[in-house]
Design an enzyme around this catalytic site. Structure first.
Site, PDB file in Angstrom:
ATOM      1  CG  ASP A 227      -0.288  -0.315   2.602  1.00 15.04           C
ATOM      2  OD1 ASP A 227       0.927  -0.723   2.665  1.00 15.04           O
ATOM      3  OD2 ASP A 227      -1.068  -0.251   3.469  1.00 15.04           O
ATOM      4  CG  ASP A 255      -3.019  -2.431 -14.964  1.00 16.90           C
ATOM      5  OD1 ASP A 255      -1.942  -3.139 -15.780  1.00 16.90           O
ATOM      6  OD2 ASP A 255      -4.186  -2.329 -15.245  1.00 16.90           O
TER       7      ASP A 255
HETATM    8 MG    MG Z   1      -2.705  -6.564 -15.522  1.00 18.60          MG
END
Ligand code: MG
Ligand code: IPM
Length: 362
Positions: A227, A255
């Protein structure tokens, strides 16, 4: 002269057209350096379904067995058709199935900001160093939540679902060794990412990474909680060089870092099994809406060729020649639609022209 055998598996959507450009560049390398590449074409995903009623047919498995490396496009169909027989489970039965079939366990995902394209990055200009930014993710690809048992069941009168997260010390050791070896060579520092404040798999991850690190005293590394890492990647991206992490965290964080270059069309990736066999695929999806209009950026697929030459065939000079050709084409102002902003010095080009320009520069 050794013959290098390549399984070309373009898949769906834009896969086919960007692979055409990748092959152009490969041919340019072949000619310039006097190599001999043998390419054989295979089907996967929806394209395979049309012919074989299977997302990953036996013919494609045999092709992988025959090859020295796999050059992969992308898979998946239009959102509106996700529930049809052709597309339902397509990703699980194609990309996840081929990863499993080949035993791919290390996934390299570079995310670079080219200085000439820094204005496209989601990052604020002051976050991007003058000579650009380059983060390399080492994502474990064969275990964790993705490949544990998946069950949906009834208990106490309601539905439950369970996904098992399992890691073996050997698997962690393999990818950690891989990253530390690379870091020793390049002098880059490693951020090892886990959730050791909660998960047993993460505690094991830490333990094994610490063990491996003992053999690489010259490599600097730190443990990060996932996190916090996600937060700091956005706030201080230039702190990071190599990121070493497990399957799901790597999926999500890659991503995140894929937004740095400004277009998914610039991002290549490579995956390896424990014998060093490699599969190379762009990080983006199959973008069916944009397919076959000669607009898609082929650079991600072309950079996959560079990674293939470097990692599977040991052709460092050839890989650098491709990377330099890509960079020069960007410096010269050529832009596919995803990169084009009507700025001075920019020329808008189509998929095929971008491929030609890069091949010429090789
Ligand atoms: Mg992915
Ligand atoms: C990726 C993709 C895949 C993954 C999906 C399509 C299963 O998101 O390669 O990152 O999660 O690994």
């Amino acid at each position: 002269m050794p013959q290098y055998k390549i399984a070309l598996i373009p898949g769906d959507g834009i896969g086919e057209e960007v692979c055409v450009e990748a092959v152009k560049v490969l041919k340019a390398v072949e000619k310039k350096y006097g190599h001999s590449f043998e390419l054989k074409h295979g089907l996967i995903g929806g394209a395979a379904w049309d012919v074989h009623k299977s997302h990953f047919p036996d013919e494609t498995k045999s092709l992988c067995d025959w090859s020295d490396a796999v050059l992969f496009g992308s898979v998946g169909g239009p959102v509106a058709e996700q529930d049809t027989e052709k597309w339902i489970n397509c990703e699980r039965e194609s990309i996840l199935a081929i990863r499993k079939y080949l035993g791919l366990t290390v996934n390299l995902r570079p995310a670079q900001v080219f200085p000439e394209l820094a204005h496209l990055s989601v990052l604020k200009a002051e976050k991007v160093p003058e000579n650009g930014l380059e983060i390399l993710m080492f994502r474990e690809l064969s275990q964790g939540l993705y490949f544990g048992e998946h069950t949906t069941y009834e208990k106490d009168g309601q539905k439950h679902a369970r996904d098992i997260c399992d890691y073996s010390a050997d698997t962690i050791r393999f990818i950690a060794e891989f990253a530390f070896r690379a870091a020793k060579q390049s002098g880059k520092k490693i951020a090892s990412v886990d959730k050791a404040n909660v998960l047993d798999t993460s505690r094991l991850w830490r333990e094994v990474v610490d063990e491996v690190a003992k053999n690489y005293p010259e490599v600097s590394y730190e443990h990060w909680l996932v996190d916090n890492c996600a937060q700091q990647l956005v706030k201080n991206p230039d702190w990071f060089e190599y990121i070493l992490t497990e399957n799901l965290f790597g999926d999500i964080l890659s991503d995140l870092t894929s937004t740095f270059p400004g277009s998914l069309g610039l991002l290549a990736s490579a995956s390896f099994n424990q014998e060093g066999f490699g599969l190379y695929e762009p990080s983006g999806g199959s973008a069916p809406k944009r397919a076959n209009q000669n607009i898609i950026n082929p650079i991600a697929q072309i950079l996959c060729v560079a990674m293939m030459l470097r990692h599977s065939f040991g052709m460092e000079d050839e890989a650098i020649a491709i990377e330099k050709a890509v960079h020069q084409t960007i410096k010269d102002g050529y832009r596919t639609y995803d990169l084009y902003r009507e700025l001075e010095g920019e020329t808008k080009v189509g998929t095929d022209q971008m491929g030609d320009l890069i091949a010429e520069r090789v």
